[in-house]
Design a protein around this motif. Structure first.
Motif, PDB file in Angstrom:
ATOM      1  N   SER A   1      69.960  29.357  43.780  1.00 35.67           N
ATOM      2  CA  SER A   1      69.486  28.336  44.896  1.00 35.67           C
ATOM      3  C   SER A   1      70.570  28.025  46.067  1.00 35.67           C
ATOM      4  N   PHE A   2      71.961  27.615  46.328  1.00 36.55           N
ATOM      5  CA  PHE A   2      72.596  27.410  46.516  1.00 36.55           C
ATOM      6  C   PHE A   2      73.621  28.919  47.413  1.00 36.55           C
ATOM      7  N   SER A   3      74.513  28.986  48.401  1.00 32.82           N
ATOM      8  CA  SER A   3      75.518  29.794  48.868  1.00 32.82           C
ATOM      9  C   SER A   3      77.008  29.656  48.206  1.00 32.82           C
ATOM     10  N   GLY A   4      77.731  29.884  48.199  1.00 31.02           N
ATOM     11  CA  GLY A   4      79.170  29.836  47.579  1.00 31.02           C
ATOM     12  C   GLY A   4      79.591  30.459  46.845  1.00 31.02           C
ATOM     13  N   GLU A   5      80.741  29.802  46.373  1.00 33.21           N
ATOM     14  CA  GLU A   5      80.861  31.579  44.489  1.00 33.21           C
ATOM     15  C   GLU A   5      80.944  30.903  43.405  1.00 33.21           C
ATOM     16  N   TYR A   6      80.237  31.974  42.796  1.00 33.29           N
ATOM     17  CA  TYR A   6      79.415  31.610  41.502  1.00 33.29           C
ATOM     18  C   TYR A   6      80.506  32.650  40.728  1.00 33.29           C
ATOM     19  N   CYS A   7      80.024  32.344  39.196  1.00 32.59           N
ATOM     20  CA  CYS A   7      80.602  33.210  37.824  1.00 32.59           C
ATOM     21  C   CYS A   7      79.540  33.055  36.791  1.00 32.59           C
ATOM     22  N   PHE A   8      79.960  34.135  35.716  1.00 31.49           N
ATOM     23  CA  PHE A   8      79.287  34.229  35.278  1.00 31.49           C
ATOM     24  C   PHE A   8      79.367  35.084  33.732  1.00 31.49           C
ATOM     25  N   ARG A   9      79.012  34.774  33.071  1.00 33.62           N
ATOM     26  CA  ARG A   9      79.686  35.071  31.682  1.00 33.62           C
ATOM     27  C   ARG A   9      77.568  36.313  31.031  1.00 33.62           C
ATOM     28  N   LEU A  10      78.561  36.828  29.924  1.00 33.07           N
ATOM     29  CA  LEU A  10      77.417  38.320  29.666  1.00 33.07           C
ATOM     30  C   LEU A  10      77.649  37.614  28.393  1.00 33.07           C
ATOM     31  N   ALA A  11      76.655  37.651  27.536  1.00 31.99           N
ATOM     32  CA  ALA A  11      76.587  38.200  26.046  1.00 31.99           C
ATOM     33  C   ALA A  11      75.582  37.976  25.321  1.00 31.99           C
ATOM     34  N   ALA A  12      75.706  39.183  23.986  1.00 26.16           N
ATOM     35  CA  ALA A  12      75.312  40.124  23.883  1.00 26.16           C
ATOM     36  C   ALA A  12      74.774  40.367  22.347  1.00 26.16           C
ATOM     37  N   ASP A  13      74.485  40.611  22.084  1.00 24.94           N
ATOM     38  CA  ASP A  13      75.439  41.433  19.938  1.00 24.94           C
ATOM     39  C   ASP A  13      75.113  42.925  19.826  1.00 24.94           C
ATOM     40  N   PHE A  14      76.116  43.582  21.321  1.00 25.43           N
ATOM     41  CA  PHE A  14      76.324  44.508  21.155  1.00 25.43           C
ATOM     42  C   PHE A  14      77.044  44.788  21.725  1.00 25.43           C
ATOM     43  N   MET A  15      77.963  43.846  22.218  1.00 24.39           N
ATOM     44  CA  MET A  15      79.339  44.119  23.325  1.00 24.39           C
ATOM     45  C   MET A  15      79.769  42.643  22.699  1.00 24.39           C
ATOM     46  N   GLU A  16      81.354  42.710  23.018  1.00 22.92           N
ATOM     47  CA  GLU A  16      82.118  41.493  23.135  1.00 22.92           C
ATOM     48  C   GLU A  16      81.308  40.923  24.496  1.00 22.92           C
ATOM     49  N   GLU A  17      81.474  39.573  24.289  1.00 20.14           N
ATOM     50  CA  GLU A  17      81.038  38.592  26.051  1.00 20.14           C
ATOM     51  C   GLU A  17      82.900  38.872  27.397  1.00 20.14           C
ATOM     52  N   CYS A  18      81.413  38.965  27.792  1.00 21.06           N
ATOM     53  CA  CYS A  18      82.368  39.363  29.460  1.00 21.06           C
ATOM     54  C   CYS A  18      81.546  39.061  30.520  1.00 21.06           C
ATOM     55  N   GLY A  19      82.262  38.899  32.092  1.00 22.92           N
ATOM     56  CA  GLY A  19      81.749  38.452  33.133  1.00 22.92           C
ATOM     57  C   GLY A  19      82.105  38.476  34.314  1.00 22.92           C
ATOM     58  N   GLY A  20      81.917  37.735  35.070  1.00 26.04           N
ATOM     59  CA  GLY A  20      82.860  38.471  36.803  1.00 26.04           C
ATOM     60  C   GLY A  20      82.555  37.264  37.918  1.00 26.04           C
ATOM     61  N   ARG A  21      82.889  37.035  39.251  1.00 17.73           N
ATOM     62  CA  ARG A  21      82.646  36.309  39.957  1.00 17.73           C
ATOM     63  C   ARG A  21      81.843  37.422  40.693  1.00 17.73           C
ATOM     64  N   PHE A  22      81.339  36.417  41.884  1.00 22.23           N
ATOM     65  CA  PHE A  22      80.520  37.423  43.373  1.00 22.23           C
ATOM     66  C   PHE A  22      79.674  35.561  43.853  1.00 22.23           C
ATOM     67  N   MET A  23      79.582  36.161  45.072  1.00 19.41           N
ATOM     68  CA  MET A  23      79.576  35.583  46.710  1.00 19.41           C
ATOM     69  C   MET A  23      78.341  35.256  46.817  1.00 19.41           C
ATOM     70  N   VAL A  24      77.601  33.854  47.224  1.00 26.65           N
ATOM     71  CA  VAL A  24      75.996  33.839  47.483  1.00 26.65           C
ATOM     72  C   VAL A  24      76.018  33.844  48.730  1.00 26.65           C
ATOM     73  N   THR A  25      75.981  34.178  49.803  1.00 23.30           N
ATOM     74  CA  THR A  25      75.325  33.983  50.941  1.00 23.30           C
ATOM     75  C   THR A  25      74.497  33.052  51.280  1.00 23.30           C
ATOM     76  N   PRO A  26      74.633  32.623  52.264  1.00 26.07           N
ATOM     77  CA  PRO A  26      73.989  31.436  52.791  1.00 26.07           C
ATOM     78  C   PRO A  26      71.884  32.561  53.577  1.00 26.07           C
ATOM     79  N   ALA A  27      70.455  31.678  52.643  1.00 32.40           N
ATOM     80  CA  ALA A  27      70.080  32.834  53.291  1.00 32.40           C
ATOM     81  C   ALA A  27      69.724  32.446  54.830  1.00 32.40           C
ATOM     82  N   CYS A  28      68.942  33.968  55.516  1.00 33.05           N
ATOM     83  CA  CYS A  28      68.648  33.973  56.932  1.00 33.05           C
ATOM     84  C   CYS A  28      67.228  34.584  56.740  1.00 33.05           C
ATOM     85  N   GLY A  29      67.187  34.531  57.997  1.00 33.91           N
ATOM     86  CA  GLY A  29      65.650  35.257  58.913  1.00 33.91           C
ATOM     87  C   GLY A  29      64.727  33.854  57.896  1.00 33.91           C
ATOM     88  N   GLU A  30      63.476  34.680  57.560  1.00 35.48           N
ATOM     89  CA  GLU A  30      62.386  34.552  56.968  1.00 35.48           C
ATOM     90  C   GLU A  30      62.568  33.879  55.725  1.00 35.48           C
TER      91      GLU A  30
END
Length: 513
Positions: A64-93
């Motif tokens: 819902s916002f622009s900027g840098e985000y991080c995330f973590r995944l958890a599951a019963d079949f793998m070890e916890e992991c994660g990553g980072r990504f950028m959210v760019t501002p909404a544009c157009g319609e």
């Protein structure tokens, strides 16, 4: 660390999808789970994942916002992991999801007003590719900004064929014996159907997601009907455990699309296997599993659901009288204190059913009547067809006349100061008058609608000093003509025919268009 796949950049209010491989033996839909935690400077969201077939597990997030985000995944079949990504501002319609605004109205999350001019095509997305494209082309030409449709296939008059896909693994009954004379005996039948209600058919949902995204490109909200009674496959009576399993899976897959609305059911009261306990349970699942709190409602056939329930964001109403529905918006606004959307006010067409044979002029009249009373009407079309291809169910091409006039109404509504209209308390008994909902715009704008009345003139008086600019609107012929500037008591000439309106703006307001 297990390998995960995801976009390194995503636009605000769009879908970030994180995918990973996992077990594909047994029943992965039931036996395994995946969750994602997403964190930015202004929000933290937890989202449930889902199994998408072929060993792939996915979790989706709508930032819902622009900027840098991080995330973590958890599951019963793998070890916890994660990553980072950028959210760019909404544009157009891209204005974000639609929310309730000013109590009785709607706006996109960025504050842009949203005036609902919707239609119903129950299973348009379950037709062949050509008809789906025809539907999208028709929606774009008509200017609709909402469409109601079902996740499950539908069985009813003029809709006896099989869908392009089913939501579960299994096989349907042999439908070749169906005719117009005997189809009722199959409604709600389970015999002959062989489904595993705990193994979804991912391709069915992927296709629906594709259609949701196509609607999104056109600026159209997808009002998803999650359940309905018109069924010969057994989907309307799967049992409590399977129902809950379906709700959790569907919400996990679909909640991250910004243009989604939730309709718990179409004509909930005809689903005799369901009780209030069931509907409230589904609502709890939805409110818990949808981290974005999309708009939520439930649609009636005869009695209303209790729209005062806190989980319901707006009223989704079917007509309550052969003649009067739009005229009741004033009462329902007071009763429920929520937006009133008349998702079925009868359909323009010529079929045998009374709900499907009003004229185009009457359809347009009901839209204007609802709008000037502070509500929103919904379109539908049910013209007889040699191949039983009716817009209301199949989509395709529009054949009527009302749709051509509804985008004109939407244009007029966008001229409203602030967000939304309400009934004017000082209007005369023989007219319908709307004024801005927002108190800060009191006295700046008036929209008078004369419906089937045919005055040759109307007199107006607000005060002696304020200058107003007037326009005469022919709602059927889609014409808006200036009618001069006035103050004190003044008269506006009218053509003495039906479906006329008068728009009056305070001059400083008129100058800001």
């Amino acid at each position: 660390m297990e390998k995960i796949i995801y976009q390194k950049s995503v636009e605000q209010w769009c879908v970030l999808e994180v995918s990973c491989k996992g077990p594909d033996t047994g029943n992965p839909y039931q036996e395994h789970w995946l969750k994602g935690s997403f964190c930015g400077e202004h929000e933290e969201v937890e989202a449930n994942g889902f199994y998408d077939g072929d060993g792939w597990y996915r979790v989706r997030f709508m930032p819902s916002f622009s900027g840098e985000y991080c995330f973590r995944l958890a599951a019963d079949f793998m070890e916890e992991c994660g990553g980072r990504f950028m959210v760019t501002p909404a544009c157009g319609e891209n204005h974000g999801p639609v929310r309730v605004a000013n109590r009785y109205h709607f706006a996109y999350e960025d504050g842009t007003p949203y005036y609902s001019v919707g239609t119903t095509c129950y299973v348009w997305e379950l037709q062949d590719d050509r008809r789906i494209q025809d539907t999208l082309d028709s929606l774009q030409e008509a200017g609709f900004n909402k469409i109601r449709f079902c996740i499950f296939p539908k069985h009813y008059d003029y809709n006896l064929g099989e869908p392009r896909s089913y939501p579960y693994e299994g096989t349907p009954m042999d439908s070749r014996v169906l005719t117009k004379d005997n189809f009722n005996q199959y409604t709600g039948k389970k015999e002959g159907n062989h489904w595993d209600f705990f193994r979804f058919h991912p391709q069915h949902f992927r296709h629906i997601e594709k259609c949701i995204l196509e609607l999104q490109k056109l600026g159209i909200e997808a009002d998803l009907i999650m359940m309905h009674p018109y069924d010969r496959w057994g989907f309307s009576d799967m049992g409590e455990e399977a129902d809950d399993f379906y709700w959790k899976y569907a919400v996990a897959r679909l909640a991250a699309f910004r243009n989604v609305w939730w309709s718990l059911a179409n004509e909930y009261d005809l689903m005799k296997a369901k009780t209030e306990y069931d509907w409230e349970r589904y609502a709890r699942i939805l409110c818990t599993a949808d981290p974005y709190h999309h708009l939520r409602s439930i649609h009636n056939c005869f009695p209303f659901y209790d729209y005062n329930r806190p989980w319901i964001t707006h009223c989704s109403i079917q007509r309550q009288d052969v003649y009067r529905t739009a005229e009741n918006v004033n009462e329902w606004r007071i009763r429920f204190q929520k937006p009133v959307v008349l998702d079925e006010i009868a359909y323009e067409g010529n079929i045998q059913h009374g709900w499907g044979n009003i004229s185009a002029r009457e359809m347009v009249r009901r839209f204007w009547e609802a709008a000037c009373r502070g509500g929103y009407a919904g379109h539908g079309e049910t013209y007889m067809d040699p191949e039983d291809i009716l817009w209301w169910s199949h989509g395709g091409k529009l054949h009527g006349e009302s749709w051509k006039r509804l985008s004109f109404l939407k244009e007029i509504l966008t001229e409203t100061p602030g967000i939304g209209l309400k009934p004017c308390e000082r209007s005369s008994f023989d007219e319908v008058c709307a004024v801005p909902e927002s108190p800060v715009h009191a006295g700046t704008y008036y929209l008078y609608y004369y419906s089937f009345m045919r005055p040759s003139f109307r007199d107006f008086y607000f005060d002696d000093e304020t200058e107003y600019e007037a326009a005469v609107i022919d709602t059927w012929n889609m014409e808006k003509k200036p009618a001069g500037r006035h103050h004190g008591k003044f008269r506006i000439a009218l053509p003495g025919r039906e479906y006329m309106a008068v728009q009056i703006k305070r001059v400083e307001e008129a100058g800001h268009e």
